[in-house]
Design a protein around this motif. Structure first.
Motif, PDB file in Angstrom:
ATOM      1  N   VAL A  81       0.856  -1.188   0.000  1.00 54.08           N
ATOM      2  CA  VAL A  81       0.000   0.000   0.000  1.00 54.08           C
ATOM      3  C   VAL A  81       0.889   1.234   0.000  1.00 54.08           C
ATOM      4  N   ASP A  82       0.298   2.329  -0.475  1.00 50.70           N
ATOM      5  CA  ASP A  82       1.012   3.610  -0.389  1.00 50.70           C
ATOM      6  C   ASP A  82       1.145   3.999   1.082  1.00 50.70           C
ATOM      7  N   LEU A  83       2.324   4.438   1.448  1.00 52.07           N
ATOM      8  CA  LEU A  83       2.567   4.822   2.834  1.00 52.07           C
ATOM      9  C   LEU A  83       2.075   6.247   3.068  1.00 52.07           C
ATOM     10  N   THR A  84       1.081   6.366   3.922  1.00 53.65           N
ATOM     11  CA  THR A  84       0.534   7.660   4.326  1.00 53.65           C
ATOM     12  C   THR A  84       0.652   7.758   5.843  1.00 53.65           C
ATOM     13  N   PRO A  85       0.482   8.926   6.417  1.00 54.39           N
ATOM     14  CA  PRO A  85       0.530   9.031   7.880  1.00 54.39           C
ATOM     15  C   PRO A  85      -0.468   8.098   8.569  1.00 54.39           C
TER      16      PRO A  85
ATOM     17  N   VAL B  44      -1.700   5.190   7.364  1.00 53.66           N
ATOM     18  CA  VAL B  44      -1.214   3.810   7.235  1.00 53.66           C
ATOM     19  C   VAL B  44      -0.032   3.579   8.173  1.00 53.66           C
ATOM     20  N   LYS B  45       0.857   4.544   8.247  1.00 58.08           N
ATOM     21  CA  LYS B  45       2.020   4.417   9.132  1.00 58.08           C
ATOM     22  C   LYS B  45       1.587   4.213  10.581  1.00 58.08           C
ATOM     23  N   ASN B  46       0.634   5.000  11.044  1.00 57.65           N
ATOM     24  CA  ASN B  46       0.185   4.877  12.439  1.00 57.65           C
ATOM     25  C   ASN B  46      -0.471   3.525  12.687  1.00 57.65           C
ATOM     26  N   GLU B  47      -1.255   3.047  11.705  1.00 60.37           N
ATOM     27  CA  GLU B  47      -1.932   1.757  11.866  1.00 60.37           C
ATOM     28  C   GLU B  47      -0.927   0.616  11.934  1.00 60.37           C
ATOM     29  N   ILE B  48       0.061   0.613  11.034  1.00 62.77           N
ATOM     30  CA  ILE B  48       1.061  -0.464  11.027  1.00 62.77           C
ATOM     31  C   ILE B  48       1.928  -0.409  12.276  1.00 62.77           C
ATOM     32  N   ASN B  49       2.321   0.790  12.690  1.00 60.93           N
ATOM     33  CA  ASN B  49       3.121   0.911  13.914  1.00 60.93           C
ATOM     34  C   ASN B  49       2.366   0.366  15.121  1.00 60.93           C
ATOM     35  N   ARG B  50       1.044   0.601  15.153  1.00 60.04           N
ATOM     36  CA  ARG B  50       0.242   0.138  16.280  1.00 60.04           C
ATOM     37  C   ARG B  50       0.050  -1.376  16.244  1.00 60.04           C
ATOM     38  N   GLN B  51      -0.255  -1.924  15.030  1.00 59.85           N
ATOM     39  CA  GLN B  51      -0.532  -3.348  14.914  1.00 59.85           C
ATOM     40  C   GLN B  51       0.723  -4.202  15.059  1.00 59.85           C
ATOM     41  N   LEU B  52       1.818  -3.779  14.453  1.00 61.49           N
ATOM     42  CA  LEU B  52       3.040  -4.591  14.448  1.00 61.49           C
ATOM     43  C   LEU B  52       4.032  -4.197  15.524  1.00 61.49           C
ATOM     44  N   GLN B  53       3.720  -3.125  16.243  1.00 63.46           N
ATOM     45  CA  GLN B  53       4.610  -2.632  17.304  1.00 63.46           C
ATOM     46  C   GLN B  53       6.025  -2.396  16.770  1.00 63.46           C
ATOM     47  N   ILE B  54       6.067  -1.714  15.608  1.00 62.93           N
ATOM     48  CA  ILE B  54       7.352  -1.337  15.034  1.00 62.93           C
ATOM     49  C   ILE B  54       7.363   0.172  14.872  1.00 62.93           C
ATOM     50  N   ARG B  55       8.470   0.694  14.356  1.00 65.20           N
ATOM     51  CA  ARG B  55       8.582   2.137  14.216  1.00 65.20           C
ATOM     52  C   ARG B  55       8.931   2.502  12.774  1.00 65.20           C
ATOM     53  N   ILE B  56       7.919   2.980  12.029  1.00 64.81           N
ATOM     54  CA  ILE B  56       8.149   3.500  10.687  1.00 64.81           C
ATOM     55  C   ILE B  56       8.167   5.021  10.779  1.00 64.81           C
ATOM     56  N   ASN B  57       9.218   5.638  10.259  1.00 68.50           N
ATOM     57  CA  ASN B  57       9.372   7.085  10.366  1.00 68.50           C
ATOM     58  C   ASN B  57       9.001   7.822   9.076  1.00 68.50           C
ATOM     59  N   HIS B  58       8.970   7.093   7.967  1.00 72.11           N
ATOM     60  CA  HIS B  58       8.650   7.740   6.701  1.00 72.11           C
ATOM     61  C   HIS B  58       7.146   7.988   6.580  1.00 72.11           C
ATOM     62  N   ASN B  59       6.792   9.033   5.862  1.00 71.02           N
ATOM     63  CA  ASN B  59       5.386   9.331   5.590  1.00 71.02           C
ATOM     64  C   ASN B  59       5.008   9.061   4.137  1.00 71.02           C
ATOM     65  N   GLN B  60       5.989   8.716   3.311  1.00 67.81           N
ATOM     66  CA  GLN B  60       5.745   8.433   1.913  1.00 67.81           C
ATOM     67  C   GLN B  60       6.546   7.210   1.489  1.00 67.81           C
ATOM     68  N   GLY B  61       6.066   6.546   0.455  1.00 62.55           N
ATOM     69  CA  GLY B  61       6.756   5.370  -0.052  1.00 62.55           C
ATOM     70  C   GLY B  61       5.792   4.214  -0.223  1.00 62.55           C
ATOM     71  N   VAL B  62       6.335   3.012  -0.297  1.00 64.24           N
ATOM     72  CA  VAL B  62       5.549   1.791  -0.464  1.00 64.24           C
ATOM     73  C   VAL B  62       5.861   0.861   0.694  1.00 64.24           C
ATOM     74  N   VAL B  63       4.864   0.514   1.465  1.00 67.16           N
ATOM     75  CA  VAL B  63       5.082  -0.333   2.625  1.00 67.16           C
ATOM     76  C   VAL B  63       4.479  -1.720   2.379  1.00 67.16           C
ATOM     77  N   ILE B  64       5.189  -2.748   2.825  1.00 65.87           N
ATOM     78  CA  ILE B  64       4.688  -4.119   2.716  1.00 65.87           C
ATOM     79  C   ILE B  64       3.674  -4.342   3.829  1.00 65.87           C
ATOM     80  N   LYS B  65       2.428  -4.599   3.416  1.00 64.25           N
ATOM     81  CA  LYS B  65       1.359  -4.796   4.390  1.00 64.25           C
ATOM     82  C   LYS B  65       1.222  -6.259   4.783  1.00 64.25           C
ATOM     83  N   ARG B  66       1.591  -7.152   3.850  1.00 62.62           N
ATOM     84  CA  ARG B  66       1.462  -8.586   4.134  1.00 62.62           C
ATOM     85  C   ARG B  66       2.487  -9.362   3.334  1.00 62.62           C
ATOM     86  N   VAL B  67       3.043 -10.406   3.932  1.00 58.83           N
ATOM     87  CA  VAL B  67       3.939 -11.325   3.244  1.00 58.83           C
ATOM     88  C   VAL B  67       3.292 -12.702   3.275  1.00 58.83           C
TER      89      VAL B  67
END
Length: 400
Positions: free
Chosen positions: A301-305, A307-330
């Motif tokens: 998915v396109d990385l938006t603020p 999406v970043k907040n949702e992934i950081n909350r669900q995966l308990q990781i830290r994404i700092n970028h606000n733009q780009g392409v993030v892997i949502k599922r493997v």
């Protein structure tokens, strides 16, 4: 009546002037070699044109023969009508095969009915020895295929192979010295350019519609056919059932796409498969009987603020970028998982090419080869990491 000397002099003068004027006019016309057609009304021109007017695309035009007509004349003989038919048999419910029911109802029991489903589409000739391209949905599952050329000749067509992921199919007819379509370039298209469609919509042969390129690089998801792997050309040229498999042309009369009426409710909008994709897939289908599509096994998915907040909350990781392409599922046991890619990785480069959208990632993956290493650079935990992924063949089905 006696005329005076003065009156006689006046009459002779007028007669002389008239004769002289007629003589001069005759010699002027003769000198200019002018001819007079009694059926033509003479027109007075204010100024003679120095050259034949042309359109911006460099094609000469006249009152009845513009660049559209010239393009159609150029490509028309290479566009074919495809009539496909398939036998459908109505199955009798198993319960009605009970011997007791047969004894009771006798000959009144329903019997299997055989029906013929017919469909019409279009196609293009890509080689003089009878190789054709059309849409997969035009001929998929067909028992018989009839190909009709513009000059009226009919041939039995053989469906050599079908690729449902790109909606491309190839047909072979036994013929020689056929007119091939001129192939253009869709990668340099700009919205607003002319677009000309030829086909057999609704069974109306050799129909021409015209419009412009409305948009390019429409993803399968945007078009509403998520099961396809195509970056569609969008046009407002009318494309209806029957146009499927026919060509989309530029103003020079070159094929830039294969029209597809794949979305029935797209009012005022049509879509076409870029000719580079169609030709590449067709070549593979003729050569190998199938087309291989590289598969990594990730959803992006396109990385938006948000999406970043949702992934950081669900995966308990830290994404700092606000733009780009993030892997949502493997996907489990996929080439991506085997190579070490994870959820939350932000894809930076694929095959050494910087990517900024899922469409660009898919585009670079599609250029790769099955079984050969593809470098994928990601940002993970503020660090850049590179993984070598060996794409597999796209599976028939993916478990959710």
């Amino acid at each position: 009546m006696t005329l005076s000397l003065k009156q006689l002099t006046l009459y002779f003068s007028l007669l002389s002037i008239g004769s002289a004027t007629g003589w001069l006019g005759h010699h002027y016309v003769t000198a200019k070699k002018l001819t007079i057609d009694p059926d033509v009304i003479p027109v007075v021109k204010e100024r003679t044109q120095a050259s034949t007017p042309t359109f911006a695309d460099g094609l000469a035009s006249s009152t009845n023969y513009n660049f559209i007509a010239k393009a159609v004349k150029k490509v028309g003989p290479s566009v074919v009508r495809i009539d496909a038919s398939k036998k459908l048999t109505t199955q009798v419910p198993e319960a009605l095969n009970n011997p007791l029911l047969k004894r009771f109802f006798g000959e009144n029991l329903p019997v299997p009915e055989e029906k013929i489903k017919r469909g019409t589409g279009s196609g293009i000739i890509i080689s003089s020895d009878g190789r054709l391209i059309t849409n997969a949905h035009v001929v998929d599952g067909a028992d018989t295929v009839k190909v009709t050329l513009k000059d009226g000749r009919e041939f039995d067509g053989m469906v050599k192979a079908v690729d449902s992921l790109t909606d491309i199919a190839v047909i072979k007819i036994e013929a020689t010295d056929l007119p091939e379509v001129p192939i253009g370039n869709s990668e340099e298209l700009i919205p607003g350019q002319w677009a000309i469609a030829i086909g057999n919509p609704l069974g109306l042969d050799n129909t021409v519609t015209v419009g412009i390129i409305s948009a390019i690089d429409r993803t399968s998801s945007q078009v509403g056919v998520a099961d396809k792997r195509v970056r569609f050309i969008q046009t407002d040229a009318a494309i209806n059932p029957g146009n499927s498999g026919g060509p989309l042309l530029n103003a020079q009369g070159e094929v830039i796409g294969i029209n597809t009426a794949i979305r029935a409710n797209a009012q005022g909008l049509g879509f076409a498969i870029p000719i580079e994709t169609a030709k590449r897939v067709a070549d593979e289908l003729f050569l190998h009987g199938k087309a291989e599509h590289p598969f990594l096994g990730i959803s992006m998915v396109d990385l938006t603020p948000e999406v970043k907040n949702e992934i950081n909350r669900q995966l308990q990781i830290r994404i700092n970028h606000n733009q780009g392409v993030v892997i949502k599922r493997v996907i489990e046991n996929s080439p991506a998982e085997k190579a070490g890619l994870r959820q939350g990785d932000v894809i930076n480069k694929v095959g050494g090419v910087t990517v900024t959208s899922p469409t660009e990632v898919q585009q670079e993956v599609e250029k790769s080869l099955v079984g050969e290493s593809l470098a994928v650079e990601v940002i993970r935990n503020r660090r850049i990491a590179e993984f070598l992924v060996k794409p597999d063949t796209f599976p028939q089905s993916i478990d959710n």
